[in-house]
Design a protein around this motif. Sequence first.
Motif, mmCIF file in Angstrom:
data_model
loop_
_atom_site.group_PDB
_atom_site.id
_atom_site.type_symbol
_atom_site.label_atom_id
_atom_site.label_comp_id
_atom_site.label_asym_id
_atom_site.label_seq_id
_atom_site.Cartn_x
_atom_site.Cartn_y
_atom_site.Cartn_z
ATOM 1 N N ILE A 112 0.849 -1.199 0.000
ATOM 2 C CA ILE A 112 0.000 0.000 0.000
ATOM 3 C C ILE A 112 0.881 1.243 0.000
ATOM 4 O O ILE A 112 0.648 2.186 -0.756
ATOM 5 C CB ILE A 112 -0.953 -0.004 1.222
ATOM 6 N N TYR A 113 1.932 1.210 0.821
ATOM 7 C CA TYR A 113 2.813 2.378 0.863
ATOM 8 C C TYR A 113 3.401 2.635 -0.524
ATOM 9 O O TYR A 113 3.357 3.748 -1.034
ATOM 10 C CB TYR A 113 3.931 2.176 1.887
ATOM 11 N N LEU A 114 3.959 1.581 -1.124
ATOM 12 C CA LEU A 114 4.646 1.775 -2.407
ATOM 13 C C LEU A 114 3.679 2.214 -3.502
ATOM 14 O O LEU A 114 4.005 3.049 -4.335
ATOM 15 C CB LEU A 114 5.356 0.485 -2.827
ATOM 16 N N ALA A 115 2.465 1.645 -3.495
ATOM 17 C CA ALA A 115 1.534 1.963 -4.589
ATOM 18 C C ALA A 115 0.845 3.300 -4.375
ATOM 19 O O ALA A 115 0.587 4.030 -5.335
ATOM 20 C CB ALA A 115 0.500 0.845 -4.728
ATOM 21 N N GLU A 116 0.507 3.645 -3.123
ATOM 22 C CA GLU A 116 -0.372 4.793 -2.912
ATOM 23 C C GLU A 116 0.313 6.000 -2.296
ATOM 24 O O GLU A 116 -0.124 7.123 -2.482
ATOM 25 C CB GLU A 116 -1.544 4.388 -2.001
ATOM 26 N N TYR A 117 1.375 5.778 -1.529
ATOM 27 C CA TYR A 117 1.909 6.900 -0.768
ATOM 28 C C TYR A 117 3.338 7.283 -1.145
ATOM 29 O O TYR A 117 3.726 8.434 -0.977
ATOM 30 C CB TYR A 117 1.878 6.589 0.732
ATOM 31 N N ARG A 123 5.671 -6.914 -3.977
ATOM 32 C CA ARG A 123 5.647 -6.470 -5.354
ATOM 33 C C ARG A 123 4.283 -6.756 -5.985
ATOM 34 O O ARG A 123 3.693 -5.927 -6.689
ATOM 35 C CB ARG A 123 6.790 -7.171 -6.118
ATOM 36 N N ASN A 124 3.759 -7.942 -5.685
ATOM 37 C CA ASN A 124 2.467 -8.310 -6.249
ATOM 38 C C ASN A 124 1.346 -7.406 -5.755
ATOM 39 O O ASN A 124 0.504 -6.954 -6.535
ATOM 40 C CB ASN A 124 2.160 -9.763 -5.885
ATOM 41 N N ILE A 125 1.340 -7.110 -4.463
ATOM 42 C CA ILE A 125 0.283 -6.248 -3.925
ATOM 43 C C ILE A 125 0.417 -4.848 -4.516
ATOM 44 O O ILE A 125 -0.568 -4.226 -4.903
ATOM 45 C CB ILE A 125 0.340 -6.233 -2.383
ATOM 46 N N GLU A 126 1.665 -4.390 -4.630
ATOM 47 C CA GLU A 126 1.876 -3.063 -5.210
ATOM 48 C C GLU A 126 1.327 -3.006 -6.644
ATOM 49 O O GLU A 126 0.583 -2.087 -6.996
ATOM 50 C CB GLU A 126 3.374 -2.718 -5.215
ATOM 51 N N THR A 127 1.668 -4.029 -7.465
ATOM 52 C CA THR A 127 1.184 -3.998 -8.849
ATOM 53 C C THR A 127 -0.329 -4.120 -8.923
ATOM 54 O O THR A 127 -0.965 -3.458 -9.738
ATOM 55 C CB THR A 127 1.792 -5.130 -9.714
ATOM 56 N N SER A 128 -0.917 -4.959 -8.053
ATOM 57 C CA SER A 128 -2.371 -5.096 -8.087
ATOM 58 C C SER A 128 -3.049 -3.774 -7.755
ATOM 59 O O SER A 128 -4.046 -3.410 -8.376
ATOM 60 C CB SER A 128 -2.839 -6.146 -7.080
ATOM 61 N N LEU A 129 -2.510 -3.055 -6.778
ATOM 62 C CA LEU A 129 -3.112 -1.770 -6.406
ATOM 63 C C LEU A 129 -2.894 -0.742 -7.513
ATOM 64 O O LEU A 129 -3.798 0.013 -7.868
ATOM 65 C CB LEU A 129 -2.507 -1.254 -5.099
ATOM 66 N N ILE A 133 -11.285 10.963 -3.830
ATOM 67 C CA ILE A 133 -10.781 12.235 -3.308
ATOM 68 C C ILE A 133 -11.826 13.332 -3.529
ATOM 69 O O ILE A 133 -12.068 14.158 -2.656
ATOM 70 C CB ILE A 133 -9.458 12.611 -4.018
ATOM 71 N N ALA A 134 -12.449 13.313 -4.718
ATOM 72 C CA ALA A 134 -13.405 14.373 -5.051
ATOM 73 C C ALA A 134 -14.656 14.296 -4.188
ATOM 74 O O ALA A 134 -15.441 15.237 -4.144
ATOM 75 C CB ALA A 134 -13.788 14.297 -6.527
ATOM 76 N N LEU A 135 -14.879 13.155 -3.514
ATOM 77 C CA LEU A 135 -16.030 13.060 -2.622
ATOM 78 C C LEU A 135 -15.656 13.464 -1.203
ATOM 79 O O LEU A 135 -16.405 13.202 -0.258
ATOM 80 C CB LEU A 135 -16.579 11.631 -2.627
ATOM 81 N N GLY A 136 -14.482 14.067 -1.060
ATOM 82 C CA GLY A 136 -14.075 14.538 0.258
ATOM 83 C C GLY A 136 -13.533 13.435 1.144
ATOM 84 O O GLY A 136 -13.444 13.589 2.352
ATOM 85 N N LEU A 137 -13.165 12.287 0.550
ATOM 86 C CA LEU A 137 -12.610 11.199 1.342
ATOM 87 C C LEU A 137 -11.095 11.344 1.408
ATOM 88 O O LEU A 137 -10.472 11.835 0.476
ATOM 89 C CB LEU A 137 -12.966 9.849 0.714
ATOM 90 N N SER A 138 -10.512 10.880 2.507
ATOM 91 C CA SER A 138 -9.057 10.928 2.624
ATOM 92 C C SER A 138 -8.446 9.831 1.753
ATOM 93 O O SER A 138 -9.135 8.912 1.310
ATOM 94 C CB SER A 138 -8.652 10.715 4.071
ATOM 95 N N SER A 139 -7.143 9.949 1.509
ATOM 96 C CA SER A 139 -6.453 8.916 0.720
ATOM 97 C C SER A 139 -6.616 7.559 1.378
ATOM 98 O O SER A 139 -6.778 6.546 0.695
ATOM 99 C CB SER A 139 -4.957 9.211 0.631
ATOM 100 N N TRP A 140 -6.566 7.544 2.703
ATOM 101 C CA TRP A 140 -6.640 6.276 3.421
ATOM 102 C C TRP A 140 -7.993 5.609 3.205
ATOM 103 O O TRP A 140 -8.080 4.431 2.898
ATOM 104 C CB TRP A 140 -6.365 6.512 4.901
ATOM 105 N N LYS A 141 -9.072 6.409 3.333
ATOM 106 C CA LYS A 141 -10.400 5.837 3.138
ATOM 107 C C LYS A 141 -10.597 5.412 1.689
ATOM 108 O O LYS A 141 -11.241 4.400 1.404
ATOM 109 C CB LYS A 141 -11.477 6.841 3.532
#
Lengths: 295, 258
Positions: free
Chosen positions: A85-90, A150-156, A168-176
């Motif tokens: 999650i860190y590698l793919a999203e943050y 690596r697999n989880i990163e690519t899937s995300l 994001i446009a619905l006012g949700l945080s990145s985490w949610k």
Amino acid sequence: MNAKRSDHLATGLIYTFVAIVVLILFGLIGYILVSGVPHLSWHFLTTPSKAFAAGGGIRDQLFNSLYLLILTLIISFPIALGAGIYLAEYAPDNWVTSVMRTAIEVLSSLPSVVVGLFGYLLFVIQFQMGFSILAGAIALTFFNLPLLTRNIETSLSAVPNLQREAGIALGLSSWKTTTGIILPAAVPGILTGVILSAGRVFGEAAALIYTAGQSAPVLNYGNWNAFDPNSFLNPLRPAETLAVHIWKVNAEGIVPDIDAVSNGTAAVLIIVILIFNISARMLGNRLYNKLTSSK
Amino acid sequence: MDTFIAPTNLELAIETKNLEVIYGDNQAVFDSSLEFPRHKITAIIGASGSGKSTYLRSLNRMHDKSVTVNGQIIYRSVDINQPKINEYEVRKQIGMVFQRPNPFAKSIRNNITFALKKNGITDSRVLEERIETSLKEAALWDEVKDDLDKSALELSGGQQQRLCIARSLSLRPDILLMDEPASALDPISTEKVEATMRKLRKDYTIIIVTHNMQQASRVSDYTAFFHQGRVIEFNRTQDVFQTPHVKMTEDYISGNFG
């Protein structure tokens, strides 16, 4: 050469290569099954192995393999999920991230014998765990983490960016957005990765010889006290797995029915992995359908 | 550069003062001051790369931290382009619909309730009521009311886009930003989306970016023309299209460039 002919030629070549792959795979699996299945019996699956006499089974090895797999996944999946999650999203696109990615790639190409010896020196000797399931599971975690991460990163990452923007446009945080939208959409890919890595863990021998050990002490399946040395749940007991058993029987076995035991064990190994793959895939599809309410 | 910005003398939903947007070394929007009247549809037109989408996305703080947005965005007499302003709250007030339909891989129902639930609305009566009103506002209710548990991915492209509009409306926003909402749709779906917009004008302020000038002239009350990151002309739509004040606007509208 005109376009039509070169197209035919290329298609033919591709089919040939596919045929080679399929032949090799089916040949191998077929060979293992054909030579192993005749030795299988309820008795074989439910009797402990024997050191000298014929007629030993693989009860404890089969259980050890499953138990080790579960422990390994319990340790490695949360870590890999977090890292993925860190590698793919943050992860920002900078040199620290690229050093991390390189480290993961290097770790994934580490020979399993090296992982085993490292686990032996650090956990078995230094931390005085002795040959134990836990030491084996931690060693396999090292071995498993890079691929799983690596697999989880690519899937995300394969989930379109538009989905993130929608959240994001619905006012949700990145985490949610990540946990509520991206992760459910990535479930089938993540599950495939878990299955593949589980197969690797299940069939791994070299890393376990030095960590989980090569002996299968007699277990008491009625003893639920995980701290008792003869309890089947004790994570600090030595545990020979199916793959290690195959290696050991062939390398230094003195039982008269070496072939029967090793072929039968190999067949069980393959069959369990097949069952595991198929059922996990079905479960994954159902989970995906439930999470995304598609048919 | 010659510009013409007409005053609206109307109650405003949102306005920008000297807004500029900078990506690294590259400035995409220069010194843009615009007023968006309340409960009107304002179209932003311009060629590709004119900065119109970039400008739109700064209005609800959609740019991430790597992008610098300078200047003021005045919403309800507060400058929302300040670090201390909670951008999540801004986005709940100022919703957004994107170029390509992007429904979640969830049921129609959950597409609408997902954000509501995450924002703490769990009363099922309220949720059901929001589903129905939002879908009705987006003119999708009659088509899906019997299949609310169907996956949103099984809808057609036009239905998906109207679902995305309904999803934005479910949060009861004030302003709806639309970034070329019909560019990926066929003409019939486009017409439905436009009809929906005309209906929504009664309760919402809509700002729509479009490269389609016919669309701008069909649906909007006001039009802003962007060129190379600057607002060139802003006026009532019919004035922009029939009697443009700036030569460049006239050239663009008559198809001489862009």
